[in-house]
Design a protein around this motif. Structure first.
Motif, PDB file in Angstrom:
ATOM      1  N   LEU A 112       0.838  -1.197   0.000  1.00 40.06           N
ATOM      2  CA  LEU A 112       0.000   0.000   0.000  1.00 40.06           C
ATOM      3  C   LEU A 112       0.874   1.249   0.000  1.00 40.06           C
ATOM      4  CD1 LEU A 112      -2.900  -0.770   2.540  1.00 40.06           C
ATOM      5  CD2 LEU A 112      -2.977  -0.815   0.047  1.00 40.06           C
ATOM      6  N   LEU A 155      -2.844   5.515   0.754  1.00 40.98           N
ATOM      7  CA  LEU A 155      -3.803   4.478   1.146  1.00 40.98           C
ATOM      8  C   LEU A 155      -3.534   3.977   2.563  1.00 40.98           C
ATOM      9  CD1 LEU A 155      -4.223   2.340  -2.111  1.00 40.98           C
ATOM     10  CD2 LEU A 155      -5.833   3.971  -1.091  1.00 40.98           C
ATOM     11  N   THR A 156      -2.275   3.909   2.934  1.00 40.95           N
ATOM     12  CA  THR A 156      -1.944   3.501   4.304  1.00 40.95           C
ATOM     13  C   THR A 156      -2.545   4.469   5.309  1.00 40.95           C
ATOM     14  OG1 THR A 156       0.129   2.467   3.599  1.00 40.95           O
ATOM     15  CG2 THR A 156      -0.059   3.068   5.919  1.00 40.95           C
ATOM     16  N   THR A 180      -5.105   6.762   4.781  1.00 39.39           N
ATOM     17  CA  THR A 180      -6.561   6.911   4.737  1.00 39.39           C
ATOM     18  C   THR A 180      -7.306   5.628   5.066  1.00 39.39           C
ATOM     19  OG1 THR A 180      -6.547   6.477   2.337  1.00 39.39           O
ATOM     20  CG2 THR A 180      -6.423   8.780   3.054  1.00 39.39           C
ATOM     21  N   GLN A 181      -6.741   4.481   4.739  1.00 40.88           N
ATOM     22  CA  GLN A 181      -7.450   3.220   4.932  1.00 40.88           C
ATOM     23  C   GLN A 181      -7.064   2.479   6.207  1.00 40.88           C
ATOM     24  OE1 GLN A 181      -9.928   2.409   2.784  1.00 40.88           O
ATOM     25  NE2 GLN A 181      -9.438   4.315   1.713  1.00 40.88           N
ATOM     26  N   VAL A 182      -5.873   2.727   6.722  1.00 44.42           N
ATOM     27  CA  VAL A 182      -5.395   1.967   7.878  1.00 44.42           C
ATOM     28  C   VAL A 182      -5.224   2.846   9.115  1.00 44.42           C
ATOM     29  CG1 VAL A 182      -3.528   0.500   8.782  1.00 44.42           C
ATOM     30  CG2 VAL A 182      -4.227   0.312   6.378  1.00 44.42           C
TER      31      VAL A 182
END
Length: 216
Positions: A123, A127-128, A130-132
Protein backbone atom coordinates in the motif's frame (compact mmCIF):
# COMPACT_ATOMS: atom_id res chain seq x y z
CA UNK A 1 -35.12 40.39 30.65
CA UNK A 2 -37.62 42.52 28.71
CA UNK A 3 -35.07 43.49 26.02
CA UNK A 4 -34.53 39.80 25.29
CA UNK A 5 -38.22 38.89 25.25
CA UNK A 6 -39.13 41.89 23.11
CA UNK A 7 -36.41 41.06 20.59
CA UNK A 8 -36.64 37.29 20.41
CA UNK A 9 -36.89 37.43 16.62
CA UNK A 10 -33.52 39.21 16.45
CA UNK A 11 -31.97 36.73 18.84
CA UNK A 12 -33.33 33.82 16.80
CA UNK A 13 -31.95 35.20 13.53
CA UNK A 14 -28.63 35.88 15.27
CA UNK A 15 -28.64 32.34 16.64
CA UNK A 16 -29.14 30.90 13.15
CA UNK A 17 -26.45 33.19 11.71
CA UNK A 18 -24.01 32.05 14.40
CA UNK A 19 -24.89 28.44 13.65
CA UNK A 20 -24.07 28.98 9.98
CA UNK A 21 -20.67 30.45 10.90
CA UNK A 22 -20.03 27.53 13.24
CA UNK A 23 -21.21 24.93 10.72
CA UNK A 24 -18.99 26.11 7.87
CA UNK A 25 -16.04 26.59 10.22
CA UNK A 26 -16.53 23.11 11.70
CA UNK A 27 -16.48 21.37 8.32
CA UNK A 28 -13.71 23.55 6.90
CA UNK A 29 -11.39 23.24 9.91
CA UNK A 30 -11.81 19.46 10.06
CA UNK A 31 -10.97 19.07 6.37
CA UNK A 32 -8.07 21.52 6.40
CA UNK A 33 -6.74 20.28 9.74
CA UNK A 34 -6.78 16.67 8.53
CA UNK A 35 -4.92 17.67 5.36
CA UNK A 36 -2.27 19.55 7.34
CA UNK A 37 -1.92 16.58 9.70
CA UNK A 38 -1.32 14.35 6.67
CA UNK A 39 1.37 16.79 5.54
CA UNK A 40 3.03 16.62 8.97
CA UNK A 41 3.42 12.83 8.82
CA UNK A 42 4.17 12.70 5.10
CA UNK A 43 7.39 11.07 3.86
CA UNK A 44 7.89 14.15 1.64
CA UNK A 45 10.16 16.60 3.46
CA UNK A 46 8.69 19.72 1.82
CA UNK A 47 5.16 18.77 2.89
CA UNK A 48 6.33 18.10 6.46
CA UNK A 49 8.04 21.49 6.53
CA UNK A 50 4.91 23.20 5.21
CA UNK A 51 2.69 21.48 7.79
CA UNK A 52 5.06 22.27 10.63
CA UNK A 53 5.34 25.91 9.55
CA UNK A 54 1.56 26.24 9.21
CA UNK A 55 0.95 24.96 12.74
CA UNK A 56 3.78 26.99 14.26
CA UNK A 57 2.67 30.27 12.69
CA UNK A 58 -1.11 29.94 12.97
CA UNK A 59 -1.27 28.37 16.42
CA UNK A 60 0.94 31.08 17.90
CA UNK A 61 -1.00 33.98 16.35
CA UNK A 62 -3.99 35.44 18.21
CA UNK A 63 -7.30 34.87 16.46
CA UNK A 64 -7.80 38.63 16.17
CA UNK A 65 -4.57 38.95 14.17
CA UNK A 66 -5.69 36.22 11.77
CA UNK A 67 -9.08 37.91 11.33
CA UNK A 68 -7.51 41.35 10.86
CA UNK A 69 -5.25 39.93 8.16
CA UNK A 70 -8.19 38.28 6.40
CA UNK A 71 -10.52 41.28 6.64
CA UNK A 72 -8.07 44.12 5.99
CA UNK A 73 -4.83 42.60 4.70
CA UNK A 74 -6.19 40.49 1.85
CA UNK A 75 -8.13 43.40 0.26
CA UNK A 76 -4.83 45.29 0.03
CA UNK A 77 -3.50 42.34 -1.96
CA UNK A 78 -6.46 42.51 -4.32
CA UNK A 79 -8.50 39.72 -2.71
CA UNK A 80 -12.03 40.95 -2.11
CA UNK A 81 -14.96 39.16 -0.50
CA UNK A 82 -17.64 39.75 2.10
CA UNK A 83 -16.72 40.05 5.77
CA UNK A 84 -18.73 36.88 6.31
CA UNK A 85 -16.46 34.87 4.00
CA UNK A 86 -13.33 36.48 5.41
CA UNK A 87 -14.50 35.78 8.97
CA UNK A 88 -15.36 32.15 8.30
CA UNK A 89 -12.11 31.60 6.39
CA UNK A 90 -10.09 33.15 9.23
CA UNK A 91 -11.81 30.95 11.80
CA UNK A 92 -11.20 27.86 9.65
CA UNK A 93 -7.51 28.68 9.25
CA UNK A 94 -7.04 29.40 12.96
CA UNK A 95 -8.88 26.27 14.15
CA UNK A 96 -7.22 24.01 11.58
CA UNK A 97 -3.87 24.28 13.37
CA UNK A 98 -5.38 22.89 16.58
CA UNK A 99 -7.32 20.23 14.68
CA UNK A 100 -4.09 19.21 12.97
CA UNK A 101 -2.27 18.64 16.26
CA UNK A 102 -5.21 16.70 17.73
CA UNK A 103 -5.29 14.39 14.70
CA UNK A 104 -1.51 14.05 14.62
CA UNK A 105 -1.53 12.93 18.24
CA UNK A 106 -4.09 10.30 17.26
CA UNK A 107 -1.94 9.16 14.35
CA UNK A 108 1.04 8.81 16.69
CA UNK A 109 -1.06 6.67 19.02
CA UNK A 110 -1.59 4.04 16.30
CA UNK A 111 0.88 1.19 16.51
CA UNK A 112 3.75 1.55 14.06
CA UNK A 113 3.20 -2.08 13.14
CA UNK A 114 -0.09 -1.16 11.46
CA UNK A 115 1.63 1.13 8.95
CA UNK A 116 4.50 -1.32 8.49
CA UNK A 117 2.06 -4.12 7.70
CA UNK A 118 0.27 -1.91 5.18
CA UNK A 119 3.55 -1.05 3.47
CA UNK A 120 4.53 -4.71 3.49
CA UNK A 121 1.52 -5.61 1.33
CA UNK A 122 2.36 -2.80 -1.08
CA UNK A 123 0.00 0.00 0.00
CA UNK A 124 1.33 3.49 -0.83
CA UNK A 125 1.47 6.19 1.84
CA UNK A 126 -1.87 7.74 0.84
CA UNK A 127 -3.80 4.48 1.15
CA UNK A 128 -1.94 3.50 4.30
CA UNK A 129 -2.94 6.78 5.90
CA UNK A 130 -6.56 6.91 4.74
CA UNK A 131 -7.45 3.22 4.93
CA UNK A 132 -5.39 1.97 7.88
CA UNK A 133 -4.08 4.72 10.14
CA UNK A 134 -6.68 7.50 10.08
CA UNK A 135 -9.73 5.33 10.86
CA UNK A 136 -7.99 4.17 14.05
CA UNK A 137 -6.51 7.58 14.84
CA UNK A 138 -9.83 9.43 14.59
CA UNK A 139 -11.34 7.24 17.32
CA UNK A 140 -8.56 8.32 19.67
CA UNK A 141 -8.94 11.99 18.77
CA UNK A 142 -12.65 12.39 19.52
CA UNK A 143 -12.16 14.03 22.98
CA UNK A 144 -9.41 16.51 21.95
CA UNK A 145 -11.16 17.29 18.66
CA UNK A 146 -14.39 17.93 20.53
CA UNK A 147 -12.63 20.35 22.88
CA UNK A 148 -11.06 22.16 19.93
CA UNK A 149 -14.39 22.53 18.15
CA UNK A 150 -16.25 23.71 21.26
CA UNK A 151 -13.56 26.37 21.70
CA UNK A 152 -14.14 27.31 18.05
CA UNK A 153 -17.88 27.69 18.73
CA UNK A 154 -17.07 30.33 21.34
CA UNK A 155 -14.42 31.93 19.13
CA UNK A 156 -17.11 32.48 16.50
CA UNK A 157 -18.29 35.40 18.65
CA UNK A 158 -15.01 37.18 17.81
CA UNK A 159 -15.89 36.93 14.12
CA UNK A 160 -18.95 39.10 14.84
CA UNK A 161 -16.66 41.95 15.85
CA UNK A 162 -15.28 42.15 12.31
CA UNK A 163 -18.40 43.39 10.59
CA UNK A 164 -19.95 40.00 9.77
CA UNK A 165 -23.31 41.21 11.04
CA UNK A 166 -26.42 39.34 12.04
CA UNK A 167 -24.83 36.88 14.47
CA UNK A 168 -25.52 36.73 18.21
CA UNK A 169 -22.63 39.04 19.06
CA UNK A 170 -23.79 41.61 16.52
CA UNK A 171 -27.36 41.43 17.83
CA UNK A 172 -26.13 42.18 21.34
CA UNK A 173 -23.94 45.04 20.14
CA UNK A 174 -26.80 46.53 18.15
CA UNK A 175 -29.28 46.34 21.02
CA UNK A 176 -26.89 47.98 23.48
CA UNK A 177 -25.10 50.54 21.30
CA UNK A 178 -27.73 51.50 18.74
CA UNK A 179 -30.94 50.99 20.70
CA UNK A 180 -29.66 51.81 24.17
CA UNK A 181 -30.80 48.73 26.07
CA UNK A 182 -29.08 47.74 29.29
CA UNK A 183 -26.01 45.57 28.86
CA UNK A 184 -26.80 42.96 31.51
CA UNK A 185 -30.06 41.52 30.10
CA UNK A 186 -28.93 41.85 26.47
CA UNK A 187 -25.59 40.09 27.02
CA UNK A 188 -27.31 37.50 29.20
CA UNK A 189 -29.47 36.64 26.18
CA UNK A 190 -26.36 36.39 23.98
CA UNK A 191 -24.63 34.18 26.56
CA UNK A 192 -27.66 31.88 26.74
CA UNK A 193 -27.55 31.46 22.97
CA UNK A 194 -23.90 30.38 23.02
CA UNK A 195 -24.58 28.22 26.09
CA UNK A 196 -27.26 26.33 24.18
CA UNK A 197 -24.85 25.71 21.32
CA UNK A 198 -21.95 24.53 23.48
CA UNK A 199 -24.07 22.38 25.80
CA UNK A 200 -25.74 20.69 22.83
CA UNK A 201 -22.32 20.10 21.27
CA UNK A 202 -20.99 18.71 24.54
CA UNK A 203 -23.92 16.29 24.84
CA UNK A 204 -23.42 15.11 21.24
CA UNK A 205 -19.70 14.70 21.88
CA UNK A 206 -20.43 12.54 24.95
CA UNK A 207 -22.66 10.28 22.85
CA UNK A 208 -19.97 9.95 20.17
CA UNK A 209 -17.31 9.19 22.80
CA UNK A 210 -19.45 6.37 24.23
CA UNK A 211 -20.04 4.87 20.79
CA UNK A 212 -16.36 5.09 19.93
CA UNK A 213 -15.42 3.50 23.26
CA UNK A 214 -17.76 0.57 22.51
CA UNK A 215 -16.36 0.25 18.97
CA UNK A 216 -12.83 0.09 20.29
Amino acid sequence: MDPVIDNLDLYWSGFLRSLSIIGWSLVGSLLLGTLIAAFRVSPVASLRAFGSGWVTVVRNCPLTIVLFFMAFGLPELGVNASFYLFGVAGLIIYTSAFVCEAIRSGINSVSAGQAEAARAIGLPFTLTLTQVVLPQALRATVPPLGSVQIAMFKNSAVVGAFGVGGDLYSVGRNLTSAQGFSYIPVLTGVAIGYLVITLAAGALLAVIERKVAIAR
